[in-house]
Design a protein around this motif. Structure first.
Motif, PDB file in Angstrom:
ATOM      1  N   THR A 132       0.819  -1.207   0.000  1.00  0.00           N
ATOM      2  CA  THR A 132       0.000   0.000   0.000  1.00  0.00           C
ATOM      3  C   THR A 132       0.851   1.254   0.000  1.00  0.00           C
ATOM      4  N   GLU A 133       0.366   2.233  -0.728  1.00  0.00           N
ATOM      5  CA  GLU A 133       0.973   3.567  -0.735  1.00  0.00           C
ATOM      6  C   GLU A 133       0.096   4.552   0.022  1.00  0.00           C
ATOM      7  N   VAL A 134      -1.012   4.076   0.588  1.00  0.00           N
ATOM      8  CA  VAL A 134      -1.967   4.924   1.293  1.00  0.00           C
ATOM      9  C   VAL A 134      -2.274   4.329   2.659  1.00  0.00           C
ATOM     10  N   GLU A 135      -2.778   5.169   3.539  1.00  0.00           N
ATOM     11  CA  GLU A 135      -3.097   4.754   4.904  1.00  0.00           C
ATOM     12  C   GLU A 135      -4.525   4.209   4.999  1.00  0.00           C
ATOM     13  N   GLY A 136      -4.771   3.413   6.023  1.00  0.00           N
ATOM     14  CA  GLY A 136      -6.125   3.019   6.385  1.00  0.00           C
ATOM     15  C   GLY A 136      -6.788   1.996   5.482  1.00  0.00           C
ATOM     16  N   VAL A 137      -6.033   1.054   4.969  1.00  0.00           N
ATOM     17  CA  VAL A 137      -6.628   0.052   4.069  1.00  0.00           C
ATOM     18  C   VAL A 137      -6.648  -1.355   4.684  1.00  0.00           C
ATOM     19  N   GLU A 138      -6.479  -1.446   6.003  1.00  0.00           N
ATOM     20  CA  GLU A 138      -6.423  -2.752   6.643  1.00  0.00           C
ATOM     21  C   GLU A 138      -7.699  -3.563   6.392  1.00  0.00           C
ATOM     22  N   ALA A 139      -8.863  -2.933   6.529  1.00  0.00           N
ATOM     23  CA  ALA A 139     -10.134  -3.642   6.290  1.00  0.00           C
ATOM     24  C   ALA A 139     -10.254  -4.037   4.825  1.00  0.00           C
ATOM     25  N   PHE A 140      -9.763  -3.179   3.931  1.00  0.00           N
ATOM     26  CA  PHE A 140      -9.776  -3.509   2.507  1.00  0.00           C
ATOM     27  C   PHE A 140      -8.895  -4.731   2.243  1.00  0.00           C
ATOM     28  N   ALA A 141      -7.725  -4.760   2.868  1.00  0.00           N
ATOM     29  CA  ALA A 141      -6.803  -5.887   2.675  1.00  0.00           C
ATOM     30  C   ALA A 141      -7.453  -7.184   3.147  1.00  0.00           C
ATOM     31  N   ASP A 142      -8.132  -7.138   4.291  1.00  0.00           N
ATOM     32  CA  ASP A 142      -8.820  -8.333   4.800  1.00  0.00           C
ATOM     33  C   ASP A 142      -9.891  -8.803   3.820  1.00  0.00           C
ATOM     34  N   ALA A 143     -10.632  -7.875   3.248  1.00  0.00           N
ATOM     35  CA  ALA A 143     -11.673  -8.241   2.282  1.00  0.00           C
ATOM     36  C   ALA A 143     -11.059  -8.902   1.050  1.00  0.00           C
ATOM     37  N   LEU A 144      -9.920  -8.389   0.593  1.00  0.00           N
ATOM     38  CA  LEU A 144      -9.266  -8.981  -0.580  1.00  0.00           C
ATOM     39  C   LEU A 144      -8.795 -10.396  -0.319  1.00  0.00           C
ATOM     40  N   ARG A 145      -8.345 -10.657   0.902  1.00  0.00           N
ATOM     41  CA  ARG A 145      -7.881 -12.011   1.239  1.00  0.00           C
ATOM     42  C   ARG A 145      -9.031 -13.021   1.225  1.00  0.00           C
ATOM     43  N   GLU A 146     -10.257 -12.533   1.278  1.00  0.00           N
ATOM     44  CA  GLU A 146     -11.435 -13.398   1.159  1.00  0.00           C
ATOM     45  C   GLU A 146     -11.930 -13.481  -0.280  1.00  0.00           C
ATOM     46  N   VAL A 147     -12.081 -12.335  -0.921  1.00  0.00           N
ATOM     47  CA  VAL A 147     -12.758 -12.303  -2.216  1.00  0.00           C
ATOM     48  C   VAL A 147     -11.877 -12.820  -3.358  1.00  0.00           C
TER      49      VAL A 147
END
Length: 170
Positions: A9-24
């Protein structure tokens, strides 16, 4: 099957997004019948970052929501199978499927524009990108686009990620 989803990531605050990607992402690979363990490299950036990548890699002078850079040319609906094991990276024993670049700015703006959650927008773009990595395209604005849209909705629907069920929820 164990897939490797590598997230930078080059941006802050994407932890929830990262978790979603690990599922989808693994769910999309499974839904498409991928028969080999895959690696997908993901970069979260902003509009400025994706604009620069789009310009450098595709000679397109604008920001976009998602970019996909497949390592191989697959035929839509004909995913890699164990017979394609010669495509595996010899060091890691996984198929380097390709790269996905996501603009967090676009995810947020499009979620607001379409009236659904940022998570739903992220998941849609990730499935869209996985399909590109597996050979799907939509440049013809006809049958190929229709085929791709049908697969996107089927995969998201199977995950319970629909526009109706996710309206406005974060």
């Amino acid at each position: 099957m164990e897939h490797q989803i590598i997230i930078e990531t080059e941006v802050e605050g994407v932890e929830a997004f990262a978790d979603a990607l690990r599922e989808v992402i693994p769910a999309a690979l499974e839904a498409e019948g991928v028969g080999l363990p895959c690696e997908v490299d993901v970069l979260f950036t902003d509009d400025e970052g994706i604009h620069q990548i789009n310009l450098e890699q595709r000679d397109v002078d604008r920001a976009t929501d998602v970019l996909s850079f497949p390592m191989f040319e697959f035929t839509p609906g004909e995913p890699p199978t164990p017979e394609d094991e010669d495509l595996l990276d010899p060091g890691s024993e996984v198929l380097p499927l390709g790269d996905m670049v996501l603009s967090v700015d676009h995810i947020k703006a499009q979620a607001a524009e379409f009236g659904h959650s940022e998570r739903r927008e992220l998941c849609y773009l990730a499935v869209h990108s996985v399909l590109h990595l597996l050979g799907y395209d939509h440049l013809d604005e006809g049958p190929q686009k229709k085929q791709m849209r049908e697969r996107e909705e089927a995969i998201l629907g199977a995950l319970g990620i629909t526009r109706e069920e996710d309206h406005g929820a974060e």
